[in-house]
Every structure is written in structure tokens, then in C-alpha cells.
Motif scaffolding. Sequence first.
Motif, PDB file in Angstrom:
ATOM      1  N   LYS A  81      52.196  31.910  49.319  1.00  0.00           N
ATOM      2  CA  LYS A  81      52.989  30.703  49.106  1.00  0.00           C
ATOM      3  C   LYS A  81      52.967  30.291  47.627  1.00  0.00           C
ATOM      4  O   LYS A  81      53.986  29.862  47.072  1.00  0.00           O
ATOM      5  CB  LYS A  81      52.446  29.566  49.974  1.00  0.00           C
ATOM      6  N   ALA A  82      51.813  30.437  46.972  1.00  0.00           N
ATOM      7  CA  ALA A  82      51.707  30.096  45.554  1.00  0.00           C
ATOM      8  C   ALA A  82      52.599  31.005  44.713  1.00  0.00           C
ATOM      9  O   ALA A  82      53.237  30.545  43.757  1.00  0.00           O
ATOM     10  CB  ALA A  82      50.254  30.202  45.104  1.00  0.00           C
ATOM     11  N   PHE A  83      52.662  32.280  45.066  1.00  0.00           N
ATOM     12  CA  PHE A  83      53.578  33.185  44.364  1.00  0.00           C
ATOM     13  C   PHE A  83      55.029  32.767  44.592  1.00  0.00           C
ATOM     14  O   PHE A  83      55.836  32.754  43.655  1.00  0.00           O
ATOM     15  CB  PHE A  83      53.366  34.626  44.825  1.00  0.00           C
ATOM     16  N   GLU A  84      55.387  32.427  45.811  1.00  0.00           N
ATOM     17  CA  GLU A  84      56.753  32.003  46.111  1.00  0.00           C
ATOM     18  C   GLU A  84      57.145  30.780  45.290  1.00  0.00           C
ATOM     19  O   GLU A  84      58.283  30.658  44.838  1.00  0.00           O
ATOM     20  CB  GLU A  84      56.891  31.677  47.599  1.00  0.00           C
ATOM     21  N   GLN A  85      56.197  29.885  45.086  1.00  0.00           N
ATOM     22  CA  GLN A  85      56.468  28.628  44.390  1.00  0.00           C
ATOM     23  C   GLN A  85      56.190  28.716  42.888  1.00  0.00           C
ATOM     24  O   GLN A  85      56.247  27.709  42.189  1.00  0.00           O
ATOM     25  CB  GLN A  85      55.636  27.509  45.018  1.00  0.00           C
ATOM     26  N   LEU A  86      55.888  29.918  42.415  1.00  0.00           N
ATOM     27  CA  LEU A  86      55.579  30.125  40.997  1.00  0.00           C
ATOM     28  C   LEU A  86      54.479  29.176  40.531  1.00  0.00           C
ATOM     29  O   LEU A  86      54.525  28.612  39.431  1.00  0.00           O
ATOM     30  CB  LEU A  86      56.843  29.930  40.133  1.00  0.00           C
ATOM     31  N   ASP A  87      53.461  29.044  41.351  1.00  0.00           N
ATOM     32  CA  ASP A  87      52.383  28.083  41.106  1.00  0.00           C
ATOM     33  C   ASP A  87      51.129  28.815  40.640  1.00  0.00           C
ATOM     34  O   ASP A  87      50.235  29.148  41.438  1.00  0.00           O
ATOM     35  CB  ASP A  87      52.104  27.290  42.388  1.00  0.00           C
ATOM     36  N   ALA A  88      51.041  29.080  39.342  1.00  0.00           N
ATOM     37  CA  ALA A  88      49.884  29.795  38.799  1.00  0.00           C
ATOM     38  C   ALA A  88      48.618  28.946  38.840  1.00  0.00           C
ATOM     39  O   ALA A  88      47.513  29.491  38.934  1.00  0.00           O
ATOM     40  CB  ALA A  88      50.177  30.234  37.365  1.00  0.00           C
TER      41      ALA A  88
ATOM     42  N   MET B 223      47.697  26.978  41.269  1.00  0.00           N
ATOM     43  CA  MET B 223      47.133  27.168  42.599  1.00  0.00           C
ATOM     44  C   MET B 223      46.477  28.542  42.720  1.00  0.00           C
ATOM     45  O   MET B 223      45.420  28.685  43.341  1.00  0.00           O
ATOM     46  CB  MET B 223      48.221  26.991  43.664  1.00  0.00           C
ATOM     47  N   LEU B 224      47.105  29.555  42.112  1.00  0.00           N
ATOM     48  CA  LEU B 224      46.499  30.884  42.135  1.00  0.00           C
ATOM     49  C   LEU B 224      45.171  30.900  41.380  1.00  0.00           C
ATOM     50  O   LEU B 224      44.244  31.620  41.757  1.00  0.00           O
ATOM     51  CB  LEU B 224      47.460  31.899  41.518  1.00  0.00           C
ATOM     52  N   ASP B 225      45.069  30.105  40.345  1.00  0.00           N
ATOM     53  CA  ASP B 225      43.826  29.990  39.591  1.00  0.00           C
ATOM     54  C   ASP B 225      42.701  29.493  40.497  1.00  0.00           C
ATOM     55  O   ASP B 225      41.541  29.887  40.367  1.00  0.00           O
ATOM     56  CB  ASP B 225      44.033  29.048  38.410  1.00  0.00           C
TER      57      ASP B 225
ATOM     58  N   LEU C 112      42.616  36.513  32.806  1.00  0.00           N
ATOM     59  CA  LEU C 112      43.757  37.072  32.085  1.00  0.00           C
ATOM     60  C   LEU C 112      44.947  37.266  33.016  1.00  0.00           C
ATOM     61  O   LEU C 112      46.096  37.033  32.626  1.00  0.00           O
ATOM     62  CB  LEU C 112      43.365  38.402  31.435  1.00  0.00           C
ATOM     63  N   PHE C 113      44.687  37.683  34.235  1.00  0.00           N
ATOM     64  CA  PHE C 113      45.742  37.864  35.236  1.00  0.00           C
ATOM     65  C   PHE C 113      46.497  36.553  35.466  1.00  0.00           C
ATOM     66  O   PHE C 113      47.732  36.501  35.417  1.00  0.00           O
ATOM     67  CB  PHE C 113      45.119  38.361  36.542  1.00  0.00           C
ATOM     68  N   VAL C 114      45.768  35.482  35.670  1.00  0.00           N
ATOM     69  CA  VAL C 114      46.386  34.178  35.914  1.00  0.00           C
ATOM     70  C   VAL C 114      47.075  33.664  34.657  1.00  0.00           C
ATOM     71  O   VAL C 114      48.165  33.082  34.723  1.00  0.00           O
ATOM     72  CB  VAL C 114      45.339  33.163  36.410  1.00  0.00           C
ATOM     73  N   SER C 115      46.464  33.889  33.492  1.00  0.00           N
ATOM     74  CA  SER C 115      47.071  33.448  32.236  1.00  0.00           C
ATOM     75  C   SER C 115      48.431  34.095  32.029  1.00  0.00           C
ATOM     76  O   SER C 115      49.394  33.436  31.611  1.00  0.00           O
ATOM     77  CB  SER C 115      46.137  33.785  31.068  1.00  0.00           C
TER      78      SER C 115
ATOM     79  N   ASP D 298      41.041  38.169  52.943  1.00  0.00           N
ATOM     80  CA  ASP D 298      41.316  37.978  51.515  1.00  0.00           C
ATOM     81  C   ASP D 298      42.079  39.189  50.982  1.00  0.00           C
ATOM     82  O   ASP D 298      42.275  40.179  51.679  1.00  0.00           O
ATOM     83  CB  ASP D 298      39.997  37.809  50.746  1.00  0.00           C
ATOM     84  N   TYR D 299      42.495  39.095  49.700  1.00  0.00           N
ATOM     85  CA  TYR D 299      43.114  40.224  49.018  1.00  0.00           C
ATOM     86  C   TYR D 299      42.107  40.834  48.052  1.00  0.00           C
ATOM     87  O   TYR D 299      41.515  40.149  47.224  1.00  0.00           O
ATOM     88  CB  TYR D 299      44.365  39.775  48.275  1.00  0.00           C
ATOM     89  N   LEU D 300      41.919  42.147  48.177  1.00  0.00           N
ATOM     90  CA  LEU D 300      40.959  42.858  47.342  1.00  0.00           C
ATOM     91  C   LEU D 300      41.531  43.174  45.971  1.00  0.00           C
ATOM     92  O   LEU D 300      40.802  43.348  45.003  1.00  0.00           O
ATOM     93  CB  LEU D 300      40.531  44.155  48.038  1.00  0.00           C
ATOM     94  N   ASP D 301      42.860  43.283  45.885  1.00  0.00           N
ATOM     95  CA  ASP D 301      43.536  43.527  44.613  1.00  0.00           C
ATOM     96  C   ASP D 301      45.004  43.147  44.768  1.00  0.00           C
ATOM     97  O   ASP D 301      45.558  43.195  45.868  1.00  0.00           O
ATOM     98  CB  ASP D 301      43.411  44.988  44.192  1.00  0.00           C
ATOM     99  N   ILE D 302      45.611  42.766  43.642  1.00  0.00           N
ATOM    100  CA  ILE D 302      47.040  42.441  43.594  1.00  0.00           C
ATOM    101  C   ILE D 302      47.565  43.037  42.292  1.00  0.00           C
ATOM    102  O   ILE D 302      46.991  42.792  41.229  1.00  0.00           O
ATOM    103  CB  ILE D 302      47.277  40.917  43.594  1.00  0.00           C
TER     104      ILE D 302
END
Length: 310
Positions: free
Chosen positions: A10-17, A19-21, A37-40, A97-101
Motif C-alpha cells: 500500500k505504501a508503494f501504491e501511495q508513493l509513501d516513502a 511509511m516504507l521507512d 539508502l534504499f528508502v532515500s 515479511d519481505y526478505l528482499d525487494i
Amino acid sequence: MENKKELIIKAFEQLDADMLDILLNDDQPYQDVSKELFVSELKRYFSEIKTSNYSKLDYKAYKGVCQNCSKGKTGYSFVNSEGHSFMSMVFEESKNDYLDIYNCGSFCTEEKEIEEEMTGIFFYKDDEVTYIPTAKNILEVKRCAAAFAELNRQIKEEGILSKNFYKQWIDKYGDLDDISEAFSGESYRYKSEIKKPLSTLKYYTQIVERESLAKKYWLEFMSIPVADLPSLQDWLVRCDKEFEFLRFGFAESANYAAGFFCDRNLKIDLREFYYYHNISVILNKYFDWIPDSDSVGDEENIEDDYEFPF
């Protein structure tokens, strides 16, 4: 109640970095780089999407599978109502959970046709958590720092960059702008910034070498007694072929009073391109009189009752 994996999607859909942090694990790498760095990079990319006004922001996640790099692994493509995907990603998962993205360039969605795929996010070799610099890397880091130091010192002392400086500077550091790295998959962040002035000044190093030829054409133009189509067309055709694309303009951000033009925040001496710049002005002024390349020599394309472009 939504679980953690659903909240991440959902955070990806909403472009909400932001929340992903919160949702992504601090001690876990994603796409081979640290979570920070991924979140940045996602924050930068999402901000770019939101401010571009290029595409609708009604993105939804559509399941799919990688066809090549991680063949058979599943994930999601985030596609809007216009069929634009801002990124397709493999999501390696456990039960909770997700092990990698990571970004996927060979993704196939199951339920949604993608009309256009945007660039996604990209990381350099030296961003990876497993990166260990070689002796070559260490030497290149020092040379990049030295190149920046020389460039910044010249800018501070002179303000405007002349060919006497940047021709020697390119001879000394030009090999740092190695485009072959783009195809080897080993591009380095420490080189990314120095590549910008290098590629810019490489271009003008090549262009300034054509100043004498531009002078020859300019003197020929000045000797033409009448500026009409029959008198000018041969010159226009030859000049346009010699200076390809110059009719579209050169150094639009020129400061004529101070004698420089800007490119990528570099101030370059305009006086050293006097004739080249004049050729550009002439070609642009008579733009409508320059025939397309496939019509040169076709007399039917030249009308007797032509109109002057001014």
C-alpha cells in the motif's frame, strides 16, 4: 486489519516513502543496498513522480513474474489508470515479511497491460553493502577528488572556463568518463558527479576545434551579395550538413555582455565560439529555407513563389 506485507504494498501504491521507512527492516538490505539508502532513493524518485505532472498518481499493485534476471520470482508492478508503471519489483517473501525487494527490468504482469514503464530506481556498485574497493577504485576516487579540486579552483579564480584550461583538463581526466561501465553493470557513485562536467567539457572541446571551419563558412556567407533563396540555398545545404543540428540553436543561455554561456552550471567562454555561434544564428534564421535531407536536389520541393522567413 492489514498485515505488514499488505501495508508495504500500500505504501508503494501511495508513493509513501516515509511509511516504507517505518515498515522496512533497519538491519536488512534491499536491492543489495542498505535500507537507509534504499528508502532515500525511493523518496527522491517518488518526489520526482509527484511533481512532474506527467502521469496520474492512482497507482495500483498488479501481480507478475520476472522473465529473465530472477526468472520465475514473483512481485508487483505499480500501474496507474493510464497504463504507466512507475516500477516493477520482485518481492522475495517469507510468511510474514519481505526478505528482499528490488527493481526488475524484465517483469510480466498477469492482469494489467503496461503501456509505458518508467525508469525506476538505480544504485551504483559502490552503494552495495558487500562492496569492497579494489586498488583501481581507490586510485580513481583520488583522481575524481583531484579533478574536482582543479575545476573548482579554476572556477573560483577565473569564473569563466576557457579552452586553454578545459582541453588540458579533459586530456588529464577524460578517461574517468568511461561509458563502457554503463554496459558492464559496474557504475560507481564516486564517478557519477565528475562525469557531468567531464561529458559537458568533452563536448565543447570537440566543438571549439571547429571554430576555424565555422569562420570559413561565415566569411563565405558574408560575401553573398543578396540574402534570397536562390543565392543562399547551396550555402545553407552545405553548412547544415557540415554542422548537423546547429540550426536548432547554440548556447541559448548566453550572457553576451559578460562573454559566456552556461551549461550544467559551468560558465564557458563564448568568445571562443564566436563564428560557431554566428553560424547557428544564421542557420536558425533561415531555418525554413533548409530542405529536408531526403528532398535535397528535388526541384519540385522548391516553389517559385517562396516566402521570406522574416
